[in-house]
Design an enzyme around this catalytic site. Sequence first.
Site, PDB file in Angstrom:
ATOM      1  N   GLY A 290       0.835  -1.381  -0.114  1.00 26.98           N
ATOM      2  CA  GLY A 290       0.210  -0.076  -0.057  1.00 26.98           C
ATOM      3  C   GLY A 290       0.813   1.191  -0.432  1.00 26.98           C
ATOM      4  O   GLY A 290       2.198   1.053  -0.123  1.00 26.98           O
ATOM      5  N   PHE A 291       0.202   2.289   0.625  1.00 24.25           N
ATOM      6  CA  PHE A 291       0.777   4.155   0.188  1.00 24.25           C
ATOM      7  C   PHE A 291       2.170   4.151   1.186  1.00 24.25           C
ATOM      8  O   PHE A 291       3.076   3.900   0.597  1.00 24.25           O
ATOM      9  CB  PHE A 291      -0.278   4.788   0.139  1.00 24.25           C
ATOM     10  CG  PHE A 291       0.018   5.961   0.213  1.00 24.25           C
ATOM     11  CD1 PHE A 291       0.458   6.527  -0.796  1.00 24.25           C
ATOM     12  CD2 PHE A 291      -0.708   7.108   1.099  1.00 24.25           C
ATOM     13  CE1 PHE A 291       1.402   8.017  -0.718  1.00 24.25           C
ATOM     14  CE2 PHE A 291       0.163   8.481   1.229  1.00 24.25           C
ATOM     15  CZ  PHE A 291       1.004   8.892   0.923  1.00 24.25           C
ATOM     16  N   ILE A 292       1.294   3.484   2.184  1.00 26.49           N
ATOM     17  CA  ILE A 292       2.931   4.194   3.247  1.00 26.49           C
ATOM     18  C   ILE A 292       3.872   3.057   3.861  1.00 26.49           C
ATOM     19  O   ILE A 292       4.447   2.681   3.455  1.00 26.49           O
ATOM     20  CB  ILE A 292       1.224   4.503   5.100  1.00 26.49           C
ATOM     21  CG1 ILE A 292       0.843   6.037   4.992  1.00 26.49           C
ATOM     22  CG2 ILE A 292       2.779   4.451   5.840  1.00 26.49           C
ATOM     23  CD1 ILE A 292       0.309   6.685   5.471  1.00 26.49           C
TER      24      ILE A 292
ATOM     25  N   ASP B 299       0.564  -8.971   2.141  1.00 22.10           N
ATOM     26  CA  ASP B 299      -0.245  -8.244   1.621  1.00 22.10           C
ATOM     27  C   ASP B 299      -0.851  -9.154   0.965  1.00 22.10           C
ATOM     28  O   ASP B 299      -1.184  -9.473   0.160  1.00 22.10           O
ATOM     29  CB  ASP B 299       0.278  -6.349   0.701  1.00 22.10           C
ATOM     30  CG  ASP B 299      -0.510  -5.295   0.654  1.00 22.10           C
ATOM     31  OD1 ASP B 299      -2.153  -5.547  -0.226  1.00 22.10           O
ATOM     32  OD2 ASP B 299      -0.165  -4.659   1.089  1.00 22.10           O
TER      33      ASP B 299
ATOM     34  N   LEU C 273      -0.167  -2.057   9.343  1.00 21.55           N
ATOM     35  CA  LEU C 273      -0.582  -0.870   8.366  1.00 21.55           C
ATOM     36  C   LEU C 273      -2.083  -1.303   7.139  1.00 21.55           C
ATOM     37  O   LEU C 273      -2.495  -0.793   6.932  1.00 21.55           O
ATOM     38  CB  LEU C 273       0.108  -0.245   7.240  1.00 21.55           C
ATOM     39  CG  LEU C 273       1.200   0.626   7.772  1.00 21.55           C
ATOM     40  CD1 LEU C 273       2.563   0.134   9.063  1.00 21.55           C
ATOM     41  CD2 LEU C 273       2.515   1.649   6.948  1.00 21.55           C
TER      42      LEU C 273
ATOM     43  N   TYR D 173     -15.685   2.555   9.786  1.00 25.39           N
ATOM     44  CA  TYR D 173     -14.339   2.259  10.325  1.00 25.39           C
ATOM     45  C   TYR D 173     -13.525   2.814  11.006  1.00 25.39           C
ATOM     46  O   TYR D 173     -12.655   2.306  11.436  1.00 25.39           O
ATOM     47  CB  TYR D 173     -13.851   3.124   8.337  1.00 25.39           C
ATOM     48  CG  TYR D 173     -12.299   2.885   8.615  1.00 25.39           C
ATOM     49  CD1 TYR D 173     -11.454   2.643   7.776  1.00 25.39           C
ATOM     50  CD2 TYR D 173     -11.481   4.989   8.400  1.00 25.39           C
ATOM     51  CE1 TYR D 173      -9.706   2.757   7.778  1.00 25.39           C
ATOM     52  CE2 TYR D 173      -9.825   4.939   8.180  1.00 25.39           C
ATOM     53  CZ  TYR D 173      -9.126   3.710   8.246  1.00 25.39           C
ATOM     54  OH  TYR D 173      -8.252   3.741   7.862  1.00 25.39           O
TER      55      TYR D 173
ATOM     56  N   LYS E 219     -11.148   0.647  13.885  1.00 24.57           N
ATOM     57  CA  LYS E 219      -9.344   1.278  13.994  1.00 24.57           C
ATOM     58  C   LYS E 219      -9.383   1.787  15.476  1.00 24.57           C
ATOM     59  O   LYS E 219      -8.157   1.629  16.578  1.00 24.57           O
ATOM     60  CB  LYS E 219      -9.128   2.143  13.463  1.00 24.57           C
ATOM     61  CG  LYS E 219      -9.316   2.426  12.172  1.00 24.57           C
ATOM     62  CD  LYS E 219      -7.677   1.781  11.848  1.00 24.57           C
ATOM     63  CE  LYS E 219      -7.461   1.561  10.253  1.00 24.57           C
ATOM     64  NZ  LYS E 219      -6.006   0.725   9.977  1.00 24.57           N
TER      65      LYS E 219
END
Length: 270
Positions: free
Chosen positions: A10-12, A31, A67, A138, A142
Amino acid sequence: MRSLVTGAAGFIGSHLVEALLARGDEVIAVDDFSAGEWREERPGLTWCVGAIALENWPNAVECVFHLASRIGVGQILADPLRMLEGHPDDIKTIVAFCRAYKVPLVLASTSEIYGSGRNLTETDAPQVAPSQESRSGYAVTKLYAEQLALAMHRQHGLRVVIPRYFNVAGPRQRAEGGCVVPIFARQALTGSPITLHGQGEQVRCYGHVSDAVEATIRLSECDAANGQIVNVGATTARETAEVARAVSAYCREHYVDQVQVQHVPYADLT
């Protein structure tokens, strides 16, 4: 050091993997490629493709960076059950593994937990939207992950640090995730107008992904951060209209002749 990163494509996550490899870590990258496409083969990097399964790595991991997450308002609204069932299952698997093998955990969280408040600190109470709004799920998942990890810290001494990310931006960020900068860039580069809700007065702090990754790694090494939640983001706020103008100017300078900015009244949104 051998680190395990979930959400590594992913992005981060992908930038975190690169930073860990650059400092000499071995990295196990996990992933399912549902929210990211990055997958490079590099020395010291081992890919584990699919759902989070840690039984193959007992006594082989010295830090876990969790993540992995379903991201994007569109995905959440289209399939909330996948998120509501998947997020708790994932964190329970991660926390049980870390407790069993005494592995420190860095748990990525989100500013979504704060709701729509301003000038937020880590001690401010969460402001989750009403249950009738699917998007609120969401933040709830979290928050559950944070509570489970911190309970394991308090009761069993698990080393845990929780960075809450605020509006991270940078390379590899996808418009499908509902993120402002890549959405504006895609609109401009495809000839569509950049759309602003209302007058674009919404205020956000946009931090670069490299800074977020540096903060994440430093938190993993900081004894004072053990058992703590830490906001990770920029300190300078920008209105969305300012961001639209910046994206428009950059695209006109480098890629296209003209970019329009279109204001969409909130009443017209569906």
